[in-house]
Design a protein around this motif. Structure first.
Motif, mmCIF file in Angstrom:
data_model
loop_
_atom_site.group_PDB
_atom_site.id
_atom_site.type_symbol
_atom_site.label_atom_id
_atom_site.label_comp_id
_atom_site.label_asym_id
_atom_site.label_seq_id
_atom_site.Cartn_x
_atom_site.Cartn_y
_atom_site.Cartn_z
ATOM 1 N N LYS A 116 32.898 32.576 65.017
ATOM 2 C CA LYS A 116 31.935 32.028 64.046
ATOM 3 C C LYS A 116 32.356 30.647 63.569
ATOM 4 O O LYS A 116 31.520 29.780 63.340
ATOM 5 C CB LYS A 116 31.816 32.976 62.844
ATOM 6 C CG LYS A 116 31.077 34.268 63.149
ATOM 7 C CD LYS A 116 31.066 35.196 61.940
ATOM 8 C CE LYS A 116 30.354 36.507 62.265
ATOM 9 N NZ LYS A 116 30.392 37.448 61.117
ATOM 10 N N ALA A 119 31.628 28.113 66.522
ATOM 11 C CA ALA A 119 30.257 28.020 67.035
ATOM 12 C C ALA A 119 29.474 26.986 66.222
ATOM 13 O O ALA A 119 29.693 26.830 65.021
ATOM 14 C CB ALA A 119 29.572 29.376 66.960
ATOM 15 N N SER A 120 28.572 26.277 66.895
ATOM 16 C CA SER A 120 27.802 25.230 66.210
ATOM 17 C C SER A 120 26.784 25.810 65.241
ATOM 18 O O SER A 120 26.454 25.191 64.230
ATOM 19 C CB SER A 120 27.098 24.340 67.243
ATOM 20 O OG SER A 120 26.287 25.138 68.101
ATOM 21 N N THR A 121 26.291 27.016 65.531
ATOM 22 C CA THR A 121 25.318 27.672 64.665
ATOM 23 C C THR A 121 25.619 29.162 64.569
ATOM 24 O O THR A 121 26.240 29.727 65.480
ATOM 25 C CB THR A 121 23.882 27.498 65.202
ATOM 26 O OG1 THR A 121 23.784 28.186 66.468
ATOM 27 C CG2 THR A 121 23.525 26.021 65.378
ATOM 28 N N PRO A 122 25.193 29.822 63.485
ATOM 29 C CA PRO A 122 25.369 31.276 63.401
ATOM 30 C C PRO A 122 24.707 32.001 64.567
ATOM 31 O O PRO A 122 25.244 33.000 65.068
ATOM 32 C CB PRO A 122 24.692 31.632 62.069
ATOM 33 C CG PRO A 122 24.781 30.380 61.255
ATOM 34 C CD PRO A 122 24.629 29.259 62.239
ATOM 35 N N ALA A 123 23.563 31.476 65.018
ATOM 36 C CA ALA A 123 22.869 32.101 66.143
ATOM 37 C C ALA A 123 23.709 32.010 67.413
ATOM 38 O O ALA A 123 23.750 32.949 68.221
ATOM 39 C CB ALA A 123 21.516 31.429 66.353
ATOM 40 N N GLY A 124 24.406 30.866 67.593
ATOM 41 C CA GLY A 124 25.265 30.698 68.761
ATOM 42 C C GLY A 124 26.425 31.671 68.746
ATOM 43 O O GLY A 124 26.803 32.226 69.780
ATOM 44 N N GLU A 126 26.454 34.633 67.217
ATOM 45 C CA GLU A 126 25.915 35.967 67.472
ATOM 46 C C GLU A 126 25.639 36.170 68.953
ATOM 47 O O GLU A 126 25.855 37.254 69.499
ATOM 48 C CB GLU A 126 24.624 36.167 66.668
ATOM 49 C CG GLU A 126 24.850 36.379 65.177
ATOM 50 C CD GLU A 126 25.642 37.636 64.894
ATOM 51 O OE1 GLU A 126 25.339 38.685 65.492
ATOM 52 O OE2 GLU A 126 26.582 37.574 64.076
ATOM 53 N N ARG A 127 25.163 35.105 69.604
ATOM 54 C CA ARG A 127 24.852 35.191 71.032
ATOM 55 C C ARG A 127 26.093 35.552 71.828
ATOM 56 O O ARG A 127 26.036 36.384 72.754
ATOM 57 C CB ARG A 127 24.290 33.843 71.508
ATOM 58 C CG ARG A 127 23.981 33.796 73.004
ATOM 59 C CD ARG A 127 23.545 32.400 73.391
ATOM 60 N NE ARG A 127 23.261 32.332 74.815
ATOM 61 C CZ ARG A 127 22.977 31.192 75.458
ATOM 62 N NH1 ARG A 127 22.941 30.052 74.796
ATOM 63 N NH2 ARG A 127 22.737 31.202 76.753
ATOM 64 N N GLN A 242 29.308 26.069 74.886
ATOM 65 C CA GLN A 242 28.857 25.461 73.637
ATOM 66 C C GLN A 242 29.988 25.339 72.613
ATOM 67 O O GLN A 242 29.950 24.477 71.732
ATOM 68 C CB GLN A 242 27.703 26.276 73.044
ATOM 69 C CG GLN A 242 26.433 26.254 73.884
ATOM 70 C CD GLN A 242 25.357 27.180 73.340
ATOM 71 O OE1 GLN A 242 25.593 27.924 72.392
ATOM 72 N NE2 GLN A 242 24.179 27.145 73.943
ATOM 73 N N THR A 246 35.059 22.548 70.444
ATOM 74 C CA THR A 246 35.590 22.917 69.126
ATOM 75 C C THR A 246 36.853 23.750 69.280
ATOM 76 O O THR A 246 37.816 23.590 68.522
ATOM 77 C CB THR A 246 34.537 23.719 68.330
ATOM 78 O OG1 THR A 246 33.291 23.040 68.387
ATOM 79 C CG2 THR A 246 34.958 23.891 66.892
#
Length: 370
Positions: A116, A119-124, A126-127, A242, A246
């Motif tokens: 988390k 990841a760039s987004t919470p959706a990313g 979760e994916r 993605q 990071t």
């Protein structure tokens, strides 16, 4: 190869506690790392430090050593229990001004928090986490436990309270490993997995021939493992792509911390035949990473026995004891030679029983000086 940087001869656990904010204990499984780590944290607390000991250990040996029923992902404050025990052992010890906490992190929870965070987004995030390949990776991939230990170490090192670091002394008991250098190799293993070329190759095959070959191979796997395997694998690789940059930056920060003067390593071992080569490899790995070896802790020794001149007619038992003492001394000399003459920072005897209480640990902490 130049030797790892070591502390001067005669360095003690007390000197290491005074000099380092972070102490990492390494060694193979079953040599007493967890007990030693907890005892170092106790000693730091008694020296006035706000100490925390952290272990990623599926067997939960830290809770056993501390004599508590449960330790979890959040720090458990054991200061008052330690004060009560110290007053029982020695009233003067109960006047210490430090603090003691302990943590056994939930590796999976740490891994999910790590994903988390990068990841760039919470959706990313979760994916990636909902992907079935991730479930296998999180559980089985070699080096995951070790790297999660480093992630938690870094997080604790960065924690503040009232504008200052929350802990003066952090002791990391590294996960059980078949070799002492296994912990040091974990970041490299994970970094290679995250290499962009590998992930891109999984997500986007370089040419039609490779793509066709992958499709055929993955098709076979899909028939063996169930529908959706190929889709899940490609989706997993795309998700990793993605977060790759990071992760690389995060790994760099963790490694910079380990290479800093705040951190010192203690190798925990026993005087057993065959340990010298593993120790030599460990020292070489530390040298490669520019990390600091502060000393060697030798557990389960005959140090409580005093070598005396044999009488004129020694018994078989007296001869055996002398032989065992001399054999152990020779093994210790070999260990030191393999570790570029690193100091012996502690030498503990073979205890008559396992360490199961905080009171036991207080006695161990008092026996740590060579």
């Amino acid at each position: 190869m130049s030797p790892a940087r070591t502390t001067p001869s005669g360095s003690s656990i007390s000197a290491i506690i005074a000099k380092r904010r972070i102490i990492v204990t390494c060694g193979t499984g079953g040599v007493g790392k967890t007990t030693l780590s907890a005892a170092i944290a106790v000693k730091a607390a008694l020296a006035g430090k706000r100490a925390v000991v952290i272990t990623i250990d599926p067997a939960k040996r830290l809770a056993t050593s501390l004599g508590v029923k449960h330790l979890g992902d959040e720090a458990t404050d054991l200061t008052e229990q330690l004060r009560i025990v110290c007053k029982k052992v020695d009233p003067t010890l109960g006047k210490f001004t430090g603090a003691l906490s302990a943590i056994i992190p939930d590796t999976r929870r740490t891994f999910e928090s790590f994903v988390k965070s990068i990841a760039s987004t919470p959706a990313g995030a979760e994916r990636v986490m909902k992907n079935p390949i991730f479930q296998i990776f999180a559980k089985e991939f070699s080096g995951t436990n070790e790297y999660m230990a480093l992630e938690r170490l870094y997080a604790l090192a960065m924690e503040t309270e009232n504008g200052r670091p929350r802990y003066d002394c952090i002791v990391l008991d590294t996960p059980p490993s078949r070799s002492s250098q296994g912990f040091l190799e974990a970041p490299g293993l994970l970094a290679r997995f995250f290499e962009e070329k590998l992930i891109r190759w999984l997500a986007f095959p370089a040419n039609a021939l490779v793509a066709a070959g992958m499709k055929k191979a993955l098709g076979i796997l899909e028939r063996l493992t169930g529908a959706g395997f190929m889709t899940s694998l490609v989706d997993f690789a795309t998700g990793l792509l993605q977060v790759q940059s990071t992760f690389t930056a995060n790994l760099k920060r963790v490694m910079e911390l380990l290479e800093s003067k705040e951190v010192g390593f203690i190798l925990v071992t026993t005087p057993s035949p065959g340990t010298a080569p593993d120790l030599r490899h460990f020292v070489e790995k530390l040298s490669q990473h520019k990390m600091r070896l502060d000393g060697i802790s030798i557990n389960r020794t005959l140090s409580y026995l005093t070598q005396k001149p044999l009488p004129k007619n020694p018994s078989a038992g007296e001869k055996l004891v002398q032989e065992l003492i001399e054999r152990e001394r020779q093994l210790i000399r070999e260990l030191r030679a393999s570790a570029a003459d690193a100091p012996i920072c502690s030498q503990l005897p073979e205890f008559a029983r396992d360490v199961h209480t905080l009171e036991d640990l207080v006695h161990v902490s008092q026996a740590l000086e060579p």
